[in-house]
Design an enzyme around this catalytic site. Structure first.
Site, short mmCIF file in Angstrom:
data_model
loop_
_atom_site.label_atom_id
_atom_site.label_comp_id
_atom_site.label_asym_id
_atom_site.label_seq_id
_atom_site.Cartn_x
_atom_site.Cartn_y
_atom_site.Cartn_z
N PHE A 161 43.32 98.41 -30.89
CA PHE A 161 42.78 97.22 -31.52
C PHE A 161 43.93 96.45 -32.19
O PHE A 161 44.74 97.03 -32.91
CB PHE A 161 41.70 97.58 -32.54
CG PHE A 161 40.95 96.38 -33.04
CD1 PHE A 161 40.05 95.72 -32.20
CD2 PHE A 161 41.19 95.86 -34.29
CE1 PHE A 161 39.38 94.58 -32.65
CE2 PHE A 161 40.52 94.72 -34.73
CZ PHE A 161 39.61 94.08 -33.91
N ARG B 3 30.71 93.85 -22.73
CA ARG B 3 30.69 95.06 -23.55
C ARG B 3 29.30 95.27 -24.14
O ARG B 3 28.74 94.36 -24.75
CB ARG B 3 31.73 94.92 -24.66
CG ARG B 3 32.00 96.17 -25.43
CD ARG B 3 33.15 95.95 -26.43
NE ARG B 3 32.73 95.16 -27.56
CZ ARG B 3 33.28 95.25 -28.79
NH1 ARG B 3 34.29 96.09 -29.01
NH2 ARG B 3 32.84 94.50 -29.77
N TYR C 7 31.12 98.78 -40.87
CA TYR C 7 30.12 97.78 -40.46
C TYR C 7 29.68 97.89 -39.01
O TYR C 7 28.88 97.10 -38.55
CB TYR C 7 30.60 96.36 -40.78
CG TYR C 7 31.95 95.94 -40.23
CD1 TYR C 7 32.11 95.56 -38.91
CD2 TYR C 7 33.06 95.90 -41.06
CE1 TYR C 7 33.34 95.15 -38.43
CE2 TYR C 7 34.30 95.49 -40.59
CZ TYR C 7 34.43 95.13 -39.27
OH TYR C 7 35.65 94.73 -38.80
N LYS C 8 30.20 98.88 -38.27
CA LYS C 8 29.80 99.05 -36.88
C LYS C 8 28.67 100.09 -36.82
O LYS C 8 27.55 99.81 -37.23
CB LYS C 8 31.01 99.44 -36.04
CG LYS C 8 32.11 98.36 -36.01
CD LYS C 8 33.31 98.83 -35.22
CE LYS C 8 34.48 97.84 -35.31
NZ LYS C 8 34.19 96.57 -34.63
N ASP D 250 42.28 106.02 -35.82
CA ASP D 250 41.34 104.95 -36.20
C ASP D 250 39.98 105.31 -35.61
O ASP D 250 39.84 105.43 -34.38
CB ASP D 250 41.85 103.61 -35.67
CG ASP D 250 40.93 102.45 -36.08
OD1 ASP D 250 39.76 102.68 -36.44
OD2 ASP D 250 41.39 101.29 -36.00
#
Lengths: 438, 438
Positions: free
Chosen positions: B133, B397, B228-229, B203
């Protein structure tokens, strides 16, 4: 203001106060006189509904689409533009983001980088005050150790001229001292720093929303500050960062996260900083807390129509000084011989708080300041206590927020103080046990 | 799962699903099938009331007293202890705080410091993946430049053995790739890194709450991740940091703010780090957003009773794989020849998402993937698009969150996909205009 001010005088001042209706913008708990807005501001009346909307509609229904449709992506800048009007900054110079400590790390790093890049290898000193807010000193310690700088702490502002030598890279000060309420002359100090080639980093934690700040007019270099004190943004509200436009696009800050990238949603593998202060953003921001901060900023902007031609914060500043003047006068008149005034009496050197120390040497060294604050809290007068050390006394700290405090509140709080003292209420055991946080 | 799976089969799977009632823990918007929980999780049904309580009661009424009475001060640790159960960590090893980018800065700095302090001056390489990322790479770039390290990016996991040389100080990987959904074998990779004397930084942004994570069992060194995912903490929810206890009290992290101090409320001028992972705290946390994260964590802990003896996340993992298996099977059966599966088919290498690329070379290079995602969103099937580059294709996705998705949702989303393709709906102009954020 005379020492024989009465409750009726205070009520007359309230009737004549042009800002008196701004109190309605807040939800003040019953039975509380809140003199701790310098630690955590009061909740604006608009906040619960706004937060509920962000949670239930923007997140709950909008979900990921709200990054666009609710413009979450613009929040740090949009709030920064509102805040800019309170601190003498221009549009697009301020970002509301992260915490004060983290923003300080960014700007102190950037200031150090400018000095390192200048090639002046002898300029490796950061000057600050020993009485600065500790987290500022901790961050400076860390960066000085890492980058080969020396942190030099002065004991008082009087030592500043002698401390400003050609070795000074950065002068890092908090504009209004958190313990004493003493305020620096930002323009004069910045000019003195610049005269020896030093950059200035200002912490506005106790200034933004409390006193007039003139960042551009004072030609300051970097500033950071806090959203949860006088800005009424809520517990741990995101902080802010301002960078003079002459520096903003010149440096990279080290916390180079994707939100400070020139094109974060291109997902490129290499960092390319956004133009201007946007590069001081790092990661994804806590949108709910950030949205609450906007309601707090709006309460301060509601005072703008009263400023006439005297510039940002003029009306709030006038009332703030009247409130603190009244509190000082009443304490001195009604509690004679009990307290020493720690906060400067001169208006030009006073923030929006009043700090007292015990006059009697035994009480000054003992538990009295702490216990009096606890006894006042039990009566609904919420101020706070800050412990002293070998050099500085224990203090009772009272913040005065002109947006929601009245002159009658000042009267009542001193009345409670008188009773706490006269009844020896503060000597009760329950007021002499320490809590973790006050 | 066979390629002739029917809607009735999906409904039968839902009836047999032991986790089916967990969907009631969420407020799902009408008419939406949400396949973007890997970008922003759905709002738990408990969150609005909890946030309202924090705002109106804890802040509004409790004011500054709530740091004690509502235990705001303990939130990063209390939430960290809940999260620890999901990621194979022990109590008091995790803090929920700041953003993922900022936490990465802390741990990568700490890992580098360990190597610098070891005196092995030849060990100055950080290895990561080019497909990591971007914000992780940006932060690593910054720290490598500042501290004299070299960032070496590998193109695929196959290149890892050759890249792990004695010069490698830190191997920094994202456990589940954000674009492809490919998952690393944390234990094997950590062991390989340790074999050459390198430290590992993981991560977990797309792992925590999505797949089983075994930090201590895998003997990892440092980990960070996102709230927040899959943790359903809300937009920009605070992130987390975990440090192996053998490192936790050994290093200072550079963002040495007052909340990481051993005694923050003593306000001492010098930094003294707190023991353990508490020193990875920095400034005051956004309490409203942090409180919302707790509701998200609680939705995942609600699945714990279904795990039996298979360890944390076992029940969720089983359903996640069944959902993604079903989606893959249905896409391949009902859209033959249209898509290439980007996500690994092997369970051991798959996260909780499915990524597709266009098979037809013209469509693969053109706007098709983007436009199909937009057309699906218009139908209420929310996935997202991630742009490719010279090396990697554009992708569609789809994230699968077993807490709130059903097998019928999988059926319906593929049905919509079939119609978008069969009707050439995706060719409409309105689905071919780019937005800032998707």
């Amino acid at each position: 203001m005379t020492i024989d001010m009465t409750l009726d005088d205070c009520r007359a001042l309230d009737r004549a106060d042009p800002l008196r209706n701004l109190r309605d913008l807040f939800t003040l708990p019953e039975g509380v006189i809140y003199l701790d807005g310098n630690s955590l501001g009061v909740m604006p009346a608009a906040t619960p509904a706004r937060v509920a909307e962000v949670v239930a509609q923007e997140w709950g229904t909008g979900l990921i689409r709200s990054w666009n449709t609710a413009r979450w992506i613009d929040l740090p800048q949009r709030l920064g533009n509102k805040l800019a009007r309170l601190i003498g900054a221009a549009p697009d110079e301020v970002m509301c983001t992260d915490s004060t400590s983290i923003n300080l790390y960014k700007v102190l790093f950037a200031a150090m980088s400018q000095v390192i890049d200048s090639g002046d290898a002898a300029r490796r000193t950061v000057v600050s005050e020993r009485s600065n807010f500790p987290t500022d000193l901790y961050i400076a310690e860390s960066l000085c150790r890492e980058r080969g700088f020396t942190l030099k702490l002065i004991d008082s502002v009087d030592a500043l001229p002698a401390a400003l030598t050609p070795e000074v890279a950065v002068l890092m000060l908090t504009h209004v001292n958190y313990r004493t309420g003493a305020m620096h002359d930002m323009t004069a100090v910045t000019m003195a720093a610049h005269a020896v080639g030093a950059l200035t980093v200002w912490d506005l934690a106790h200034s933004a929303g409390a006193v007039p700040v003139t960042l551009n007019e004072s030609d300051a270099d970097f500033a950071i500050g806090c959203g949860y004190k006088y800005l009424n943004g809520g517990p741990g509200a995101p902080a802010f960062v301002w960078v003079n436009t002459r520096h903003a696009s010149k440096f990279d800050q080290p916390l180079s996260g994707w939100f400070g990238h020139a094109a974060p949603f291109e997902f490129t593998p290499h960092y390319r900083p956004a133009p201007g202060v946007a590069r001081y953003l790092c990661g994804t921001q806590p949108i709910i807390s950030l949205s609450a901060l906007e309601c707090g900023l709006d309460t301060l902007l509601a005072a703008e129509p009263f400023n006439a031609d005297f510039g940002p914060m003029a009306a709030l500043r006038t009332k703030s000084l009247e409130l603190t003047d009244a509190f000082i006068a009443l304490v001195e008149a009604r509690c004679p011989g009990r307290f020493t005034l720690v906060t400067p009496r001169a208006h030009a050197q006073r923030g929006s708080q009043v700090c007292l120390a015990m006059k009697n040497p035994d009480e000054a060294q003992g538990n009295a300041a702490y216990a009096i604050v606890q006894a006042l809290i039990a009566r609904g007068v919420i101020g706070d206590f800050r412990a002293g050390d070998a050099q500085t006394p224990h203090i009772l700290r009272f913040g005065f927020t002109p947006l929601y405090l009245s002159f009658e509140d000042v009267w009542d709080s001193v009345e409670h103080l008188v009773q706490v003292l006269d009844n020896n209420e503060w000597r009760r055991p329950e007021f002499n046990q320490k809590n973790a946080v006050t």
